[in-house]
Each structure stands twice: as structure tokens, then as C-alpha cells.
Design an enzyme around this catalytic site. Structure first.
Site, PDB file in Angstrom:
ATOM      1  CB  CYS A  83      -0.932  -0.020   1.210  1.00 45.45           C
ATOM      2  SG  CYS A  83      -1.907   1.479   1.352  1.00 45.45           S
ATOM      3  CB  CYS A 102      -0.707   2.610   4.025  1.00 50.73           C
ATOM      4  SG  CYS A 102      -2.154   1.913   3.257  1.00 50.73           S
ATOM      5  CG  ASP A 103       2.964   1.303   4.510  1.00 53.78           C
ATOM      6  OD1 ASP A 103       2.503   1.827   5.537  1.00 53.78           O
ATOM      7  OD2 ASP A 103       2.710   0.147   4.161  1.00 53.78           O
TER       8      ASP A 103
END
Ligand code: NAP
Length: 313
Positions: free
Chosen positions: A131, A134-135
């Protein structure tokens, strides 16, 4: 007894919720602990009609959710853990409850695939991810690797150029599967380079990823390659585990449906990526969510009319 239970809260599930709620069916949506579906893990969505400037995936899903709730859909952030479709009513269980329903709309989507190589699981959240949204921000000015040759891989690579000093796409073949527009964008980006005919065989690092073991399939060479982050974008697996033995599945594990809406069980309908091996777009998922809710409504109308007639003395 619920009239409609919707399992899943991506574009398919929440569109079904909007339609079912507006038809006064008071739907219960079991949205899952990680509600919102795949768009919660994506960045900018440029191809959802109605948003000419584009919209971030999580923002789009919040709007879907608000729209469904506005018409009275009850949305619970719990996972359906098992179902029993062998009789009537249809049963859906969560960790704490058992619900019975006249109709169920299955919109559980599909989840990102992992490589299944040594080190990958241990280093998840420590440099290994599926992701970018997200990261990605954890890897400012770092060297980032993306694995895959489809639209997801190109999208992730392009997004990650916002953070990384360099983004390398590693693909097992020489040709990209991605659409021409996405492939061209990635190929022409100054921060993105490609390693072809190569697979990742190991993620290496103690507390954090620091290298990958790569295997060049054409030259049959194996070597260590420095990288600070590995983003895996190699497609999806349908979320059909709880329907095994309850609904007909195709060989790839997607729910079988003759028309993309009905299943082999009366009263159980399907919508979105869990039945879509081909398109997997938010807009196609939303379209089938609409169809599933309309068909569920028709089915309920006939069912409830039949029951009412049976009660007439
Ligand atoms: P995909 O099109 O199935 O591509 C998966 C890629 O991963 C392929 O290039 C495949 O290689 C590679 N791959 C699969 N298993 C692998 C493994 N074990 N090791 C190494 N590589 C592996 O999946 P996707 O990119 O997630 O896209 C799915 C659908 O969503 C597509 O229809 C796509 O158009 C759509 N999508 C659209 C957008 C957009 O328009 N903005 C964004 C994302 C996704 P091979 O090519 O060799 O098979």
C-alpha cells in the site's frame, strides 16, 4: 429478520446500500473491520466520472458511505466470519452476532497478493508493503522498488516518486500489462527506471529491509540489490473464503454468476470485484452494486407478495 444484508463496503457494497436504502429496504451493511475496500489503499482516482479534477480514494469512499447513511443504511464495521446459505432464512455470522436475512448481497471484493518469498512476511511494515498510500511517506529520499507490470504497479510507482529519490519497477517479463497511458507515464518519468525479466526471491534485512535477492530469468543470474522499500503490486485474490461450500466459485476462486448478479443460491446476489476477474474498476463495481440491489428488491417484492398471499384465508 433483515430484508437485505450487504457484506462489503467498497464501491459495490455501498452503491448497493444507497439503492437498497432508497428503496426503503433498511439495509444492514457489514462493512468489515477495514471498511471501504481497495480504494482506501489507493491514491488519486482520475477515472471515476463526476470528479474532473480527480479525488483521493479514501475521500471517495467516505462520500459513498455518507450517501448510503443519508438514506438510512446501517453500517457496522465488523467482518462477516461465516455464512449458512443452505436454507431459509439466510444466515450471516460476525464474531459477536448471528443475523438472519431474506436476501444477501455479497460484495467482499478482492485483496492484494503477496509474493510469498522469504523475508516478505517478517519485514511487512518494515520496508515491505502492498500500500503506497499508507506507507509511501515513510521512504522520503529513499530507493523504492515496485514489483509488477500492471496498472497497479504503474500507479504505485508514479505515486511513490513523490517521496523516493528513485523508484525502480521490477517486472518478470519484458512487456508491461498496464494500459498504454499508465505505462507511458511511468516510462517517461525521470525518477522511474525498470528492471526486466527479473523476480524478487528474498527480502533481506534485520529490523528493516535493506536489500532484495533478485533473479534475472533470462541470464540466470542471482544477485543482491540494495533497496529501502519494496511495494508489491501483482494483482488480487477474491475474498471468498467464507463462501467456500456455500456458493459456486470459479477455478480462480471468484463467485460464479451467470449474469454478474445472481448466484446459485436464491436470494443471494453478488456485486463488484468478487465476481470480476476482468475489469476491477470502481465504476464497474458500483454498477453491479446497483444491479444487485435492484434485483434484490424485485426478488423481495415477489417473495413478500407470495408469503402475503399464502396468509390470505
Ligand atoms: P494485473 O493487471 O493482474 O497485473 C498484475 C501484474 O503483476 C502483472 O504484470 C503480472 O505479471 C505481475 N505478477 C503477478 N503475479 C506475480 C508474481 N508472483 N511475481 C511477479 N509478478 C507477478 O493487476 P493490477 O495491476 O492490480 O490491475 C488489476 C485491474 O485493475 C486491471 O484491470 C487494471 O487495469 C485495473 N487497474 C486500473 C487502474 C487505473 O486505471 N488507474 C489502477 C489500478 C488497477 P505478468 O504481466 O507477467 O502476468
Amino acid at each position: 429478520m433483515e430484508r437485505v444484508i450487504i457484506i462489503g463496503s467498497g464501491p459495490a457494497g455501498l452503491t448497493a446500500a444507497v439503492y437498497a436504502a432508497r428503496a426503503n429496504l433498511n439495509p444492514l451493511v457489514l462493512a468489515g473491520g477495514l471498511y471501504g475496500g481497495q480504494l482506501m489503499l489507493t491514491t488519486e482516482v482520475e477515472n471515476y466520472p463526476g470528479f474532473p479534477e480527480g479525488i483521493m480514494g479514501p475521500d471517495l469512499m467516505m462520500r459513498f458511505r455518507e450517501q448510503a447513511e443519508r438514506f438510512g443504511a446501517r453500517i457496522e464495521n465488523v467482518d462477516a466470519t461465516s455464512v449458512d446459505f443452505s436454507g431459509t432464512p439466510l444466515l450471516v455470522r460476525t464474531p459477536d452476532d448471528e443475523f438472519s436475512a431474506k436476501t444477501v448481497i455479497v460484495a467482499t471484493g478482492a485483496s492484494a497478493r503477496w509474493l510469498d518469498v522469504p523475508g516478505e512476511e517478517r519485514l511487512r511494515g518494515r520496508g515491505v508493503s502492498t500500500c503506497a498510500t499508507c506507507d509511501g511517506a515513510f521512504f522520503r529520499d529513499k530507493h523504492i522498488v515496485v514489483v509488477g507490470g500492471g496498472d497497479s504497479a504503474m500507479e504505485e510507482a508514479l505515486f511513490l516518486t513523490r517521496f523516493g529519490r528513485r523508484v525502480t519497477v521490477i517486472h518478470r517479463r519484458e512487456g508491461l500489462r498496464a494500459s498504454k497511458i499508465m505505462a507511458d507515464r511511468a516510462r517517461s518519468h525521470e525518477k522511474i527506471d525498470f528492471i526486466w525479466n527479473t523476480v524478487v526471491e528474498e527480502a533481506i534485512g534485520d529490523t528493516h529491509l535493506h536489500a532484495l535477492r533478485l533473479h534475472n530469468l533470462r541470464e540466470e543470474t542471482v544477485y543482491e540489490y540494495e533497496a529501502d522499500a519494496l511495494f508489491i503490486a501483482i494483482g488480487h485474490t477474491p475474498n471468498t473464503g467464507i463462501f467456500n461450500g456455500q456458493l459456486d466459485l470459479d477455478p480462480a476462486g471468484y463467485i460464479d454468476s451467470p449474469d454478474g448478479v445472481t448466484t446459485n443460491v436464491e436470494g443471494v446476489f453478488v456485486a463488484g470485484d468478487v465476481n470480476d476477474i476482468r475489469y476491477k474498476q470502481a465504476i464497474t463495481a458500483a454498477g453491479t452494486g446497483c444491479r444487485a440491489a435492484m434485483d434484490a428488491e424485485k426478488y423481495l417484492e415477489a417473495l413478500e407478495f407470495r408469503v402475503a398471499m399464502e396468509q390470505v384465508p
